[in-house]
Design an enzyme around this catalytic site. Structure first.
Site, PDB file in Angstrom:
ATOM      1  N   TYR A  87      89.877  39.910  55.815  1.00  0.00           N
ATOM      2  CA  TYR A  87      89.265  41.230  55.849  1.00  0.00           C
ATOM      3  C   TYR A  87      87.862  41.147  55.255  1.00  0.00           C
ATOM      4  CZ  TYR A  87      92.894  43.785  58.099  1.00  0.00           C
ATOM      5  OH  TYR A  87      93.742  44.267  59.071  1.00  0.00           O
TER       6      TYR A  87
ATOM      7  N   TRP B  70      98.439  41.353  59.947  1.00  0.00           N
ATOM      8  CA  TRP B  70      97.387  41.751  59.002  1.00  0.00           C
ATOM      9  C   TRP B  70      97.915  42.062  57.611  1.00  0.00           C
ATOM     10  CZ3 TRP B  70      96.351  46.586  56.622  1.00  0.00           C
ATOM     11  CH2 TRP B  70      97.185  47.642  57.006  1.00  0.00           C
TER      12      TRP B  70
ATOM     13  N   HIS C 273      96.364  56.736  64.184  1.00  0.00           N
ATOM     14  CA  HIS C 273      94.891  56.657  64.184  1.00  0.00           C
ATOM     15  C   HIS C 273      94.312  57.313  65.442  1.00  0.00           C
ATOM     16  CE1 HIS C 273      94.237  54.377  60.532  1.00  0.00           C
ATOM     17  NE2 HIS C 273      95.164  53.496  60.874  1.00  0.00           N
TER      18      HIS C 273
ATOM     19  N   TRP D 166      86.226  46.242  59.242  1.00  0.00           N
ATOM     20  CA  TRP D 166      86.399  47.706  59.232  1.00  0.00           C
ATOM     21  C   TRP D 166      85.149  48.301  58.584  1.00  0.00           C
ATOM     22  CZ3 TRP D 166      90.317  49.114  62.149  1.00  0.00           C
ATOM     23  CH2 TRP D 166      91.370  48.219  62.328  1.00  0.00           C
ATOM     24  N   THR D 167      84.699  49.434  59.127  1.00  0.00           N
ATOM     25  CA  THR D 167      83.343  49.854  58.756  1.00  0.00           C
ATOM     26  C   THR D 167      83.265  51.200  58.020  1.00  0.00           C
ATOM     27  OG1 THR D 167      83.042  50.794  60.958  1.00  0.00           O
ATOM     28  CG2 THR D 167      82.316  48.518  60.633  1.00  0.00           C
TER      29      THR D 167
ATOM     30  N   GLU E  35      99.999  51.805  61.069  1.00  0.00           N
ATOM     31  CA  GLU E  35      99.860  52.969  60.199  1.00  0.00           C
ATOM     32  C   GLU E  35     100.101  54.291  60.929  1.00  0.00           C
ATOM     33  OE1 GLU E  35      96.756  51.165  56.935  1.00  0.00           O
ATOM     34  OE2 GLU E  35      95.859  52.095  58.700  1.00  0.00           O
TER      35      GLU E  35
ATOM     36  N   ASP F 112      89.647  55.660  66.942  1.00  0.00           N
ATOM     37  CA  ASP F 112      90.306  55.853  65.651  1.00  0.00           C
ATOM     38  C   ASP F 112      90.202  57.332  65.269  1.00  0.00           C
ATOM     39  OD1 ASP F 112      91.407  55.358  62.973  1.00  0.00           O
ATOM     40  OD2 ASP F 112      90.892  53.261  63.354  1.00  0.00           O
TER      41      ASP F 112
ATOM     42  N   ARG G  84      84.604  54.184  62.559  1.00  0.00           N
ATOM     43  CA  ARG G  84      84.255  54.744  61.249  1.00  0.00           C
ATOM     44  C   ARG G  84      82.748  54.874  61.175  1.00  0.00           C
ATOM     45  NH1 ARG G  84      89.034  52.045  60.184  1.00  0.00           N
ATOM     46  NH2 ARG G  84      90.683  53.617  60.011  1.00  0.00           N
TER      47      ARG G  84
HETATM   48  C1  TNX Z   1      93.821  48.975  57.342  1.00  0.00           C
HETATM   49  S1  TNX Z   1      94.187  46.786  59.440  1.00  0.00           S
HETATM   50  C2  TNX Z   1      93.596  49.453  58.606  1.00  0.00           C
HETATM   51  C3  TNX Z   1      92.323  50.083  58.950  1.00  0.00           C
HETATM   52  C4  TNX Z   1      91.440  50.225  57.738  1.00  0.00           C
HETATM   53  C5  TNX Z   1      91.499  48.964  56.934  1.00  0.00           C
HETATM   54  C6  TNX Z   1      90.571  48.902  55.759  1.00  0.00           C
HETATM   55  C7  TNX Z   1      94.749  48.006  60.110  1.00  0.00           C
HETATM   56  C8  TNX Z   1      95.559  47.688  61.248  1.00  0.00           C
HETATM   57  N1  TNX Z   1      94.485  49.239  59.650  1.00  0.00           N
HETATM   58  O1  TNX Z   1      92.543  51.314  59.583  1.00  0.00           O
HETATM   59  O2  TNX Z   1      90.143  50.488  58.163  1.00  0.00           O
HETATM   60  O3  TNX Z   1      92.819  48.777  56.466  1.00  0.00           O
HETATM   61  O4  TNX Z   1      90.511  47.597  55.249  1.00  0.00           O
END
Ligand code: TNX
Length: 535
Positions: A426, A401, A270, A477-478, A335, A200, A171
């Site tokens: 986080y 997570w 991603h 996460w940035t 995701e 990503d 990011r």
């Molecule tokens: C979830 S944690 C994500 C990241 C995002 C983050 C923001 C995870 C496996 N995926 O892609 O950057 O939340 O907090």
């Protein structure tokens, strides 16, 4: 009568307890060691000009060199490294495998500093503890007058084998020197794993020789959304990547400091940056572009296409060569929407030919196939808890997570687990409730106290299942973090709190004492010029 006497003596009792506690807390070490005994007297650094090594071992020599380069500029004289068991006025480093991996004994008496590790890593952690016994100005690395080190006996070892910090360089991108500074933060707090999130939607950040477009195209985006997907963009091209030489340099830097780097190559989701470079690997064939905003995107790798696996296997081949010491490759798995797969003829064929029930099983087919390939390279996979979907791959380690449920389920199934529930781990979340006066963050609220009171082992696991919890990790996460200064602000001092949760024994955890010790640790942060959160 008895009662009166008791009441009369009570204040005395408290006085002596507090006094004892005060004495123990004169020595302030984070994370709290297993056993710490203060001894009267001190060692003066004036005479320190030799480091003895009990065993002749390359890894221990590196540690001795580390120690030498740390002391020399401050003491203003040369320090020799020689083999031997120690001599008055000097320092000795040794290994005793009976102590166990990463464990150490640190003894400072009037005429000797001795650090005995279960392995070289243990000696290295012992040196990190020693540093907290030195004046904070030592951290500046500039000439000081000789100083006294308090006499002490410490026995120590980590509670968990996996103590991780993650960094998303997709990011926003961080230069080699910044990544090394991040690794220095891990060292200071005795973390031993750096989880490096390298690919990503918004950027592919690692050079892959076989697929040059991954970085030529995939490492750059046209612009970046302002704030939290405001709909407005900054119109500035953004990007960057690490060459393989730079990757090797960082891996060596980490290895010298007993930190293992676990690379993460995201799949099947991603993956927009990779698809922008090689559109034939997506279900629709594109065209795709590197994402310019945050979130989850429908376009993901197509598992109906054999070329996707050929591509990913070739990428993994190069990754394995670049990270020879990591037992794991993290392959993401989180995701990943099924939108495109549901419409894709190739995916439908795959589901039919492999006898899969649906797209969820197609996700697990994807992960299992890659897990098998990675196993054939002598490594195993880690995946985010979505890899539980449709059935777990055999030797997969689950990174939990979305709360702890995924980790609990995986541990009950006999899989290894790394805990990083988003409400606690986080570090892109706010650390103050006064969000108006904080830099923009993802949301949420996680302060040191919340982290400190968290247990990586959920209470509903039995002893056998609990042994599957390898440890924990904080994720950074940035999306909203642009530079090293801001990274430091987000992780300090929260990683100090997490370091005690992951390193120290539960019976040694005391939040009030931690807060006191933190005041001392921040002197070291100040000496190093770190930008830490003061709330
Ligand atoms: C979830 S944690 C994500 C990241 C995002 C983050 C923001 C995870 C496996 N995926 O892609 O950057 O939340 O907090």
């Amino acid at each position: 009568m008895k009662k009166t006497l008791f009441l009369l003596l009570l204040p005395l009792f408290f006085f002596s307890c507090n006094h004892k506690a005060d004495k123990e807390q004169e020595i302030s070490i984070i994370p709290q060691p297993v056993n710490l005994k203060k001894i009267s007297g001190s060692f003066n650094t004036d005479s320190l000009n030799v480091i003895f090594m009990g065993v002749d071992q390359a890894a221990l020599f590196n540690v001795a060199m580390h120690c030498k380069t740390m002391f020399e500029p401050v003491l203003g004289h040369k320090i020799e490294i020689v083999k031997g068991t120690g001599k008055s006025g000097q320092m000795v480093l040794d290994i005793d495998p009976d102590l166990g991996s990463e464990a150490y004994l640190l003894t400072v008496n009037n005429n000797l500093i001795s650090i005995i590790g279960g392995d070289a890593a243990g000696v290295f952690w012992g040196i990190q503890t020693l540093k907290q016994l030195l004046p904070p100005d030592f951290e500046k690395g500039i000439r000081m007058d000789a100083f006294d080190i308090p006499c002490i006996a410490i026995e120590d070892e980590p509670r968990f084998v996996y103590r991780g910090m993650h960094l998303d360089v997709c990011r926003h991108f961080f230069a080699v020197e910044d990544v090394k500074s991040y690794i220095d933060l891990l060292v200071l707090h005795k973390f031993n794993i750096f989880h490096w999130h390298l690919t990503d939607d918004q950027g592919w950040r690692i050079e892959i020789k076989k697929y040059p477009l991954l970085t030529e195209i995939g490492a750059y985006r046209d612009e970046t959304v302002i704030g939290r997907n405001s709909g407005e963009y900054d119109s500035k091209p953004y990007g960057g990547y690490y060459t393989q030489e730079e990757i090797k340099d960082i891996v060596a830097y980490a290895e010298d400091r007993f930190i293992t780097i676990i690379p993460e190559i995201e799949m099947p989701g991603h993956s927009l940056a990779a698809l922008a470079a090689y559109p034939e690997l997506g279900c629709t064939g594109g065209p795709y572009s590197v994402a310019t905003k945050w979130g989850v995107f429908d376009d993901v790798f197509c598992p109906g296409n054999e070329e996707t696996f050929e591509f990913l296997e070739n990428v993994i081949d190069e990754i394995c060569l670049l990270f020879p010491n990591s037992p794991y490759i993290h392959i993401g798995g989180d995701e990943s929407p099924k939108t495109r797969w549901l419409q894709c003829e190739k995916c439908k064929n795959r589901i039919e030919n492999e006898g899969l029930a649906d797209t969820h099983e197609l996700q697990s087919y994807f992960i299992k196939r890659m897990a098998d390939y990675i196993k054939s390279k002598g490594k195993s996979i880690i995946g985010w808890d979505e890899i539980l979907e449709g059935g777990l791959a055999n030797n997969a380690t689950v990174m939990s997570w979305r709360g702890e449920e995924g980790g609990i389920a995986a541990a009950k199934m006999g899989h290894d687990v790394i805990m990083c529930p988003n409400e606690v781990c986080y570090f892109d979340h706010y650390q103050s409730k006064d969000t108006e006066n904080e830099p923009l963050a993802f949301g949420g609220f996680t302060d040191c106290e919340k982290i400190y009171s968290w247990s990586p082992i959920p209470s509903d696991l039995n002893e056998n299942q609990a042994s599957r919890i390898l440890g924990g990790q904080a994720n950074l996460w940035t999306e909203y973090i642009l530079d090293l200064d801001h990274i430091e602000y987000m992780v300090l001092p929260r990683m100090a709190a997490l370091s005690e949760v992951l390193w120290s024994q539960p019976d040694k955890l005391n939040y009030d004492i931690f807060v006191k010790k933190l005041q001392n640790l921040t002197k070291y942060y100040d000496a190093r010029g770190y930008n830490y959160a003061k709330n």
